[in-house]
Design a protein around this motif. Sequence first.
Motif, PDB file in Angstrom:
ATOM      1  N   ARG A   1       0.877  -1.167   0.000  1.00 33.84           N
ATOM      2  CA  ARG A   1       0.000   0.000   0.000  1.00 33.84           C
ATOM      3  C   ARG A   1       0.909   1.210   0.000  1.00 33.84           C
ATOM      4  O   ARG A   1       1.760   1.369   0.875  1.00 33.84           O
TER       5      ARG A   1
ATOM      6  N   GLY B   1      -6.270   8.265   9.367  1.00 33.90           N
ATOM      7  CA  GLY B   1      -7.637   7.985   9.797  1.00 33.90           C
ATOM      8  C   GLY B   1      -8.617   8.950   9.171  1.00 33.90           C
ATOM      9  O   GLY B   1      -8.353  10.123   9.029  1.00 33.90           O
ATOM     10  N   GLY B   2      -9.733   8.442   8.759  1.00 31.14           N
ATOM     11  CA  GLY B   2     -10.781   9.282   8.211  1.00 31.14           C
ATOM     12  C   GLY B   2     -10.720   9.445   6.713  1.00 31.14           C
ATOM     13  O   GLY B   2     -11.695   9.840   6.101  1.00 31.14           O
ATOM     14  N   THR B   3      -9.593   9.149   6.118  1.00 27.57           N
ATOM     15  CA  THR B   3      -9.527   9.236   4.658  1.00 27.57           C
ATOM     16  C   THR B   3      -9.317   7.835   4.105  1.00 27.57           C
ATOM     17  O   THR B   3      -8.956   6.918   4.821  1.00 27.57           O
ATOM     18  N   SER B   4      -9.498   7.687   2.841  1.00 28.14           N
ATOM     19  CA  SER B   4      -9.451   6.341   2.264  1.00 28.14           C
ATOM     20  C   SER B   4      -8.025   5.803   2.271  1.00 28.14           C
ATOM     21  O   SER B   4      -7.065   6.502   1.999  1.00 28.14           O
ATOM     22  N   TYR B   5      -7.916   4.514   2.601  1.00 23.75           N
ATOM     23  CA  TYR B   5      -6.641   3.850   2.491  1.00 23.75           C
ATOM     24  C   TYR B   5      -6.282   3.719   1.025  1.00 23.75           C
ATOM     25  O   TYR B   5      -7.122   3.675   0.170  1.00 23.75           O
ATOM     26  N   GLY B   6      -4.995   3.597   0.768  1.00 24.27           N
ATOM     27  CA  GLY B   6      -4.564   3.385  -0.597  1.00 24.27           C
ATOM     28  C   GLY B   6      -4.866   1.969  -1.042  1.00 24.27           C
ATOM     29  O   GLY B   6      -5.038   1.059  -0.247  1.00 24.27           O
TER      30      GLY B   6
END
Lengths: 120, 115
Positions: free
Chosen positions: A95, A101-106
């Motif tokens: 990744r 936190g709070g945003t999309s993971y890659g």
Amino acid sequence: AQKITQTQPGMFVQEKEAVTLDCTYDTSDQSYGLFWYKQPSSGEMIFLIYQGSYDEQNATEGRYSLNFQKARKSANLVISASQLGDSAMYFCAMREGRLSGGTSYGKLTFGQGTILTVHP
Amino acid sequence: GAVVSQHPSRVICKSGTSVKIECRSLDFQATTMFWYRQFPKKSLMLMATSNEGSKATYEQGVEKDKFLINHASLTLSTLTVTSAHPEDSSFYICSARGGLGYGYTFGSGTRLTVV
């Protein structure tokens, strides 16, 4: 260019022996994560171990350890005391980008996989 | 632990028909769902990324009109293979952001055979 490379299409190991599955990666990001998954013939993806790019210690989870060599961009999986149930396909994945936190993971990018066969 | 339920596990359909695959997160909210395709003994290839309430982002070379992805709720994402052909036969697997494994929980996969 291949971002994750697993150069061993197949590996054989004797039961109770240790085996190393190779993985090299390519990224220009400073922050990234490396994963190993096991995929038995049923198809499910089983998470084994994780190494963050800033982790100074090599990750370990039971019989699994990750030999992380950052300068060489390698993240080899070591399975100790192999068992017959370890026979499966193994994938290394990466990744890229910061995990926040709070945003999309890659997204995960997977290597080609290594089929491990454990002999009795 | 976190679970993503994927159904059906196997499906055989006739050429020209559509097939819907569901991935449901059972005990966590999946704000992002990744859909992969895998050929036998090959790697997982990312097809698309879907975020709840917005349009999916497709990888290069993936036909968005053929592989329709809907992520209408925080617990359900669907992949519909439209007008399926034999070359669409493959193993499809979803992965949700959240849960264990440092943020990724995989479904159990769907084996699609188009005859």
